[in-house]
Design an enzyme around this catalytic site. Sequence first.
Site, PDB file in Angstrom:
ATOM      1  N   GLU A   1       0.848  -1.191   0.000  1.00  0.00           N
ATOM      2  CA  GLU A   1       0.000   0.000   0.000  1.00  0.00           C
ATOM      3  C   GLU A   1       0.887   1.246   0.000  1.00  0.00           C
ATOM      4  O   GLU A   1       1.873   1.331   0.729  1.00  0.00           O
ATOM      5  CB  GLU A   1      -0.878  -0.013   1.247  1.00  0.00           C
ATOM      6  CG  GLU A   1      -1.702   1.243   1.467  1.00  0.00           C
ATOM      7  CD  GLU A   1      -2.366   1.264   2.833  1.00  0.00           C
ATOM      8  OE1 GLU A   1      -3.209   2.155   3.065  1.00  0.00           O
ATOM      9  OE2 GLU A   1      -2.030   0.399   3.676  1.00  0.00           O
TER      10      GLU A   1
ATOM     11  N   ASP B   1      12.580  -3.893  14.829  1.00  0.00           N
ATOM     12  CA  ASP B   1      13.598  -2.984  14.282  1.00  0.00           C
ATOM     13  C   ASP B   1      13.090  -1.552  14.396  1.00  0.00           C
ATOM     14  O   ASP B   1      13.113  -0.777  13.439  1.00  0.00           O
ATOM     15  CB  ASP B   1      13.878  -3.346  12.825  1.00  0.00           C
ATOM     16  CG  ASP B   1      15.148  -2.701  12.285  1.00  0.00           C
ATOM     17  OD1 ASP B   1      15.921  -2.129  13.081  1.00  0.00           O
ATOM     18  OD2 ASP B   1      15.373  -2.751  11.058  1.00  0.00           O
TER      19      ASP B   1
END
Length: 321
Positions: A123, A225
């Site tokens: 997206e 992360d």
Amino acid sequence: MKPSVVPGHSYPAKLETERGMKQEFLHTASSLWATVAAQISRHTGQTFVPESLTPIGGGCINQTFCIRDHERQYFVKLNKTGNLAMFEAEAAGLGEILDSASLRVPQPLCCGSHHDDAWLVLEFIDLQNRGNAAALGIGLANMHRHTAETFGWIRDNTIGSTPQRNATASDWISFWRQHRLGYQLNLARKNGHTGSLQSLGERLLSEFQHFFTDTLPLPSLLHGDLWGGNYAFDQDGQPVIFDPAVYYGDREADLAMTELFGGFPPDFQAAYRDAWPVETGYATRKQLYNLYHILNHLNLFGPQYLSQAETTMKKLLAELY
């Protein structure tokens, strides 16, 4: 992972854009992009005929593009075909976060390979640097409340470009010792970093359990992360996180990384702690968790991180005596 070149995610929020490529080029000069367009059509159920392809700057691992037709646009990551598993794991990680209904992530559409190239279609979100930082803190706490029965995950993935092992385990201390700290130390040895780093690492691994006398971690859903370049805000000011290295582990591992490189405003930290206060001993354990990322940087980018790794180990060992 903190990129070594350009901080920030490769989404198009205020990033450099370059020349567009017209439809004729896409269909006659590049069978790759024709394949990508065909897969977008198949997964959306609507014919996608690209009209432009815009390279986007910002990443240090993948090439990134915005591909558009007359009404839709998608974000595409591109790498060598050997990295298809990395893209498949990223798509699965984004899906895992989506299922938690906690924070917005770019929805994965499809991934695949064509000759020498692998690709991932996501997206397209028009991102900006400022927004509701408190909502990010609350959303992250909610994501961490999404738990599993074991630590690890259903598949391995990557932290940056380094393989990240996620074999499931019922014991967090064993998981972190073997698949996080121990793994990076072994990789550092293979990269020629021996001597003091390894002797300090062996001592730390042998004393590891003493850092958890005040807490019993839950297997929380982690981004994995979460540095300052892997979040932004949509046009409504709501937080978006991306580029995950998903697994289930101690929530403090995510929270610690938000403090490693900076980039997270005080409103974020305050909102998270209001939603879920940290446990006694977090100030020490965050150094332990961030050591994983420091060692990963040592293995990815070289000896400029060696001193930081050894200093962190010495500080941690000093906490025990």
